[in-house]
Design an enzyme around this catalytic site. Structure first.
Site, mmCIF file in Angstrom:
data_model
loop_
_atom_site.group_PDB
_atom_site.id
_atom_site.type_symbol
_atom_site.label_atom_id
_atom_site.label_comp_id
_atom_site.label_asym_id
_atom_site.label_seq_id
_atom_site.Cartn_x
_atom_site.Cartn_y
_atom_site.Cartn_z
ATOM 1 N N GLY A 224 0.755 -1.245 0.000
ATOM 2 C CA GLY A 224 0.000 0.000 0.000
ATOM 3 C C GLY A 224 0.783 1.290 0.000
ATOM 4 O O GLY A 224 0.198 2.366 -0.205
ATOM 5 N N GLU A 258 4.289 -6.366 1.933
ATOM 6 C CA GLU A 258 3.923 -6.777 0.566
ATOM 7 C C GLU A 258 3.826 -5.598 -0.392
ATOM 8 O O GLU A 258 2.769 -5.341 -0.966
ATOM 9 C CB GLU A 258 2.550 -7.465 0.590
ATOM 10 C CG GLU A 258 2.389 -8.586 1.564
ATOM 11 C CD GLU A 258 0.915 -8.978 1.781
ATOM 12 O OE1 GLU A 258 0.015 -8.260 1.299
ATOM 13 O OE2 GLU A 258 0.690 -9.995 2.434
ATOM 14 N N PRO A 259 4.900 -4.864 -0.573
ATOM 15 C CA PRO A 259 4.801 -3.699 -1.461
ATOM 16 C C PRO A 259 4.762 -4.116 -2.920
ATOM 17 O O PRO A 259 5.446 -5.055 -3.326
ATOM 18 C CB PRO A 259 6.111 -2.933 -1.181
ATOM 19 C CG PRO A 259 7.081 -4.001 -0.782
ATOM 20 C CD PRO A 259 6.276 -5.066 -0.077
ATOM 21 N N GLY A 260 3.945 -3.447 -3.696
ATOM 22 C CA GLY A 260 3.914 -3.683 -5.139
ATOM 23 C C GLY A 260 4.257 -2.392 -5.842
ATOM 24 O O GLY A 260 5.335 -2.197 -6.386
ATOM 25 N N ARG A 261 3.313 -1.449 -5.753
ATOM 26 C CA ARG A 261 3.461 -0.173 -6.456
ATOM 27 C C ARG A 261 4.778 0.532 -6.120
ATOM 28 O O ARG A 261 5.439 1.070 -7.001
ATOM 29 C CB ARG A 261 2.281 0.739 -6.068
ATOM 30 C CG ARG A 261 2.128 1.943 -6.949
ATOM 31 C CD ARG A 261 1.082 2.909 -6.370
ATOM 32 N NE ARG A 261 -0.138 2.273 -5.962
ATOM 33 C CZ ARG A 261 -1.237 2.155 -6.723
ATOM 34 N NH1 ARG A 261 -1.248 2.657 -7.936
ATOM 35 N NH2 ARG A 261 -2.314 1.556 -6.263
ATOM 36 N N TYR A 301 -9.762 4.462 -13.022
ATOM 37 C CA TYR A 301 -9.758 5.197 -11.742
ATOM 38 C C TYR A 301 -9.671 6.706 -11.930
ATOM 39 O O TYR A 301 -9.473 7.424 -10.956
ATOM 40 C CB TYR A 301 -8.554 4.799 -10.892
ATOM 41 C CG TYR A 301 -8.303 3.329 -10.738
ATOM 42 C CD1 TYR A 301 -9.204 2.514 -10.064
ATOM 43 C CD2 TYR A 301 -7.137 2.758 -11.238
ATOM 44 C CE1 TYR A 301 -8.956 1.169 -9.908
ATOM 45 C CE2 TYR A 301 -6.876 1.407 -11.081
ATOM 46 C CZ TYR A 301 -7.796 0.620 -10.415
ATOM 47 O OH TYR A 301 -7.533 -0.705 -10.262
ATOM 48 N N CYS A 327 -12.561 2.170 -29.246
ATOM 49 C CA CYS A 327 -13.864 2.776 -29.501
ATOM 50 C C CYS A 327 -14.673 2.995 -28.234
ATOM 51 O O CYS A 327 -15.697 2.343 -28.016
ATOM 52 C CB CYS A 327 -14.644 1.909 -30.465
ATOM 53 S SG CYS A 327 -13.741 1.738 -31.987
ATOM 54 N N GLU A 328 -14.186 3.846 -27.378
ATOM 55 C CA GLU A 328 -14.891 4.224 -26.154
ATOM 56 C C GLU A 328 -14.486 5.644 -25.810
ATOM 57 O O GLU A 328 -13.298 5.970 -25.875
ATOM 58 C CB GLU A 328 -14.436 3.348 -24.968
ATOM 59 C CG GLU A 328 -14.631 1.890 -25.159
ATOM 60 C CD GLU A 328 -15.428 1.249 -24.025
ATOM 61 O OE1 GLU A 328 -16.019 1.981 -23.207
ATOM 62 O OE2 GLU A 328 -15.431 0.027 -24.001
ATOM 63 N N TYR A 356 0.679 -1.929 -12.078
ATOM 64 C CA TYR A 356 -0.712 -2.028 -12.517
ATOM 65 C C TYR A 356 -0.893 -1.454 -13.927
ATOM 66 O O TYR A 356 -1.919 -0.849 -14.234
ATOM 67 C CB TYR A 356 -1.651 -1.350 -11.507
ATOM 68 C CG TYR A 356 -1.461 -1.893 -10.110
ATOM 69 C CD1 TYR A 356 -1.861 -3.188 -9.799
ATOM 70 C CD2 TYR A 356 -0.814 -1.150 -9.119
ATOM 71 C CE1 TYR A 356 -1.651 -3.721 -8.531
ATOM 72 C CE2 TYR A 356 -0.601 -1.670 -7.842
ATOM 73 C CZ TYR A 356 -1.024 -2.958 -7.563
ATOM 74 O OH TYR A 356 -0.818 -3.482 -6.326
HETATM 75 N N1 LLP Z 1 -1.204 -6.891 -0.424
HETATM 76 C C1 LLP Z 1 -2.519 -7.024 -0.661
HETATM 77 C C2 LLP Z 1 -3.303 -7.937 0.156
HETATM 78 C C3 LLP Z 1 -3.120 -6.273 -1.687
HETATM 79 O O1 LLP Z 1 -4.422 -6.386 -1.894
HETATM 80 C C4 LLP Z 1 -2.339 -5.390 -2.472
HETATM 81 C C5 LLP Z 1 -2.934 -4.621 -3.565
HETATM 82 C C6 LLP Z 1 -0.958 -5.297 -2.194
HETATM 83 C C7 LLP Z 1 -0.435 -6.054 -1.154
HETATM 84 C C8 LLP Z 1 -0.043 -4.399 -2.952
HETATM 85 O O2 LLP Z 1 -0.429 -3.075 -2.805
HETATM 86 P P1 LLP Z 1 0.543 -1.909 -3.328
HETATM 87 O O3 LLP Z 1 1.786 -1.944 -2.488
HETATM 88 O O4 LLP Z 1 0.840 -2.166 -4.750
HETATM 89 O O5 LLP Z 1 -0.243 -0.682 -3.122
HETATM 90 N N2 LLP Z 1 -5.025 -1.720 -9.655
HETATM 91 C C9 LLP Z 1 -4.965 -0.697 -8.645
HETATM 92 C C10 LLP Z 1 -4.290 -1.194 -7.371
HETATM 93 C C11 LLP Z 1 -4.941 -2.412 -6.789
HETATM 94 C C12 LLP Z 1 -4.257 -2.870 -5.542
HETATM 95 C C13 LLP Z 1 -4.814 -4.160 -5.067
HETATM 96 N N3 LLP Z 1 -4.152 -4.711 -3.915
HETATM 97 C C14 LLP Z 1 -4.265 0.518 -9.224
HETATM 98 O O6 LLP Z 1 -3.940 0.502 -10.413
HETATM 99 O O7 LLP Z 1 -4.077 1.504 -8.533
#
Ligand code: LLP
Length: 401
Positions: A224, A258-261, A301, A327-328, A356
């Protein structure tokens, strides 16, 4: 970066990820938690390219997965099972069985019904399932409603009282071993207070569980951590870690994050070429060859991604919408941006597109997904080839009668 050369070599639409920045971002989070044992389990959903996962595996990363497909990707990329977590509200029986078979670190459980399924499946396989309960701390993360997950109106996790009951149930089952506790209140978080509050609530539960002899080893704080897309004030990883660690007195758990973004978002860009300009009475449109099927975030979003016209960064311009060929009317990459006059073939750079982006792409309008390129140590290399028309129809064509 010479984007023109990259476009000449790989064409557009194109995703480009800087693996050196990925490494820096990863280490920043790892170091932020160094006061305790920690596992940084990269959220594979943010960008699941195999070469990226291998790069992260080499850095020591674990993986947070939300489907067995992601688990298999992580394993194939060289992330060991003991660093893999399986989360998600709707796991199928076969996914649970395969996760148990692969002997991953633990499964994050999201409901009482799921705990029952996992117990039954583990029993039938003669295994003990290591589990963690996802607690919903009912806290407003103050982010976009679609990516906010920690309120009781969301589908994620279980309420604190229910969690306690589930831990007792797990403790009393010979097929379940509660090893962790999990929460994740939302994505693109830019405020510290909700994280601290959630961590405090969950840590209190850990201490209550300790009293009844349930020993939690992993404190999984989810992902997050937000990034800067525009002018958001963001949270420093060090402050984020401190906010969490400050709630954990009297416990001796390994932190799982659990970082992604944060790892990939600002390490990636999306490149697209200008096809045409078009004016209507009220608007100027820059029509490019990249679209919502390639990068969905703006359409879905209303997300802001900075865009620039490569080589014309300092030229004056006028307001324009950058739109794709789909086409949207909802197909746009940017709206009402001050951009210079463009010509056919100019390159538009869309920033902060590493997370993402590609993973949410589709073949809508029978558009092949873009190619992906990695930059590392000043060199570029292809890490996913552009899809072809034949690839898209391959699963259908032989069924035509
Ligand atoms: N852990 C869990 C349980 C999650 O649901 C998520 C993201 C993460 C970790 C990773 O979160 P991050 O660090 O990336 O914020 N598609 C959307 C974001 C959806 C996130 C879903 N869960 C976007 O493009 O903003």
């Amino acid at each position: 970066m010479d984007y023109k050369a990259l476009v000449q070599k790989y064409d557009t639409p194109l995703y480009v990820y800087n693996f050196d920045i990925v490494a820096q971002n990863f280490m920043q989070i790892k170091n932020a938690f160094k006061a305790r044992k920690s596992l940084i389990a990269y959220a594979v959903k943010a960008n699941s390219n195999m070469s990226l996962l291998k790069h992260l595996a080499n850095l020591g990363s674990g993986a947070d997965c939300v489907s067995i497909g992601e688990v298999k990707r992580a394993l194939l990329a060289g992330i060991p099972p003991y660093k893999i977590i399986f989360s998600g509200v709707g796991k199928r029986d076969d996914e649970i069985a395969e996760a148990l078979e692969k002997d991953i670190l633990f499964i994050n459980v999201e409901s009482e019904a799921e705990l029952g399924r996992i117990e039954d499946i583990a029993k039938s396989m003669g295994k003990v399932a290591r589990i963690s309960i996802r607690v919903n701390p009912n806290i407003d993360p103050k982010t976009h409603p679609y990516i906010s997950t920690g309120l009781s109106e969301n589908k994620f996790g279980v309420e604190i009282d229910v969690a306690k009951k589930l831990y007792l149930q797990a403790k009393n089952s010979p097929y379940l071993q509660p090893v962790g506790i999990h929460f994740h209140i939302g994505s693109q978080l830019t405020e510290l207070e909700p994280i601290k509050e959630a961590s405090e609530k969950v840590a209190d539960l850990v201490r209550a569980l300790q009293k009844i002899d349930i020993d939690i080893k992993f404190f999984d704080v989810g992902g997050g951590l937000g990034i800067r897309y525009q002018d958001e004030k963001t949270i420093e990883p060090y402050d984020y870690a401190q906010a969490i660690l400050s709630t954990l007195s009297g416990t001796n758990m390994t932190i799982v994050c659990e970082p992604g973004r944060f790892i990939v978002g600002n390490a990636g860009v999306f490149l697209t070429k200008v096809l045409y300009e078009k004016r209507t009475k009220s608007k100027r449109f820059i029509i490019v060859d990249g679209a919502m099927n390639d990068l969905l975030r703006p359409s879905l979003y209303n997300a802001y991604h900075e865009v620039v016209v490569v080589g014309k960064e300092n030229e004056r311009g006028s307001k324009a919408d950058v739109v794709g060929p789909v086409c949207e009317s909802g197909d746009f990459l940017a709206k009402e941006r001050e951009l210079p006059p463009t010509e056919h073939g100019d390159i538009v750079l869309v920033k902060s597109a590493g997370a993402y982006g590609f993973v949410m792409s589709s073949n809508y309008n029978t558009r092949p997904r873009p190619a992906e390129v990695a930059l590392e140590g000043g060199k570029d290399r292809l890490i996913r080839e552009r899809e072809t028309f034949e690839y898209i129809i391959e699963k259908e064509i032989r069924f035509m009668v």
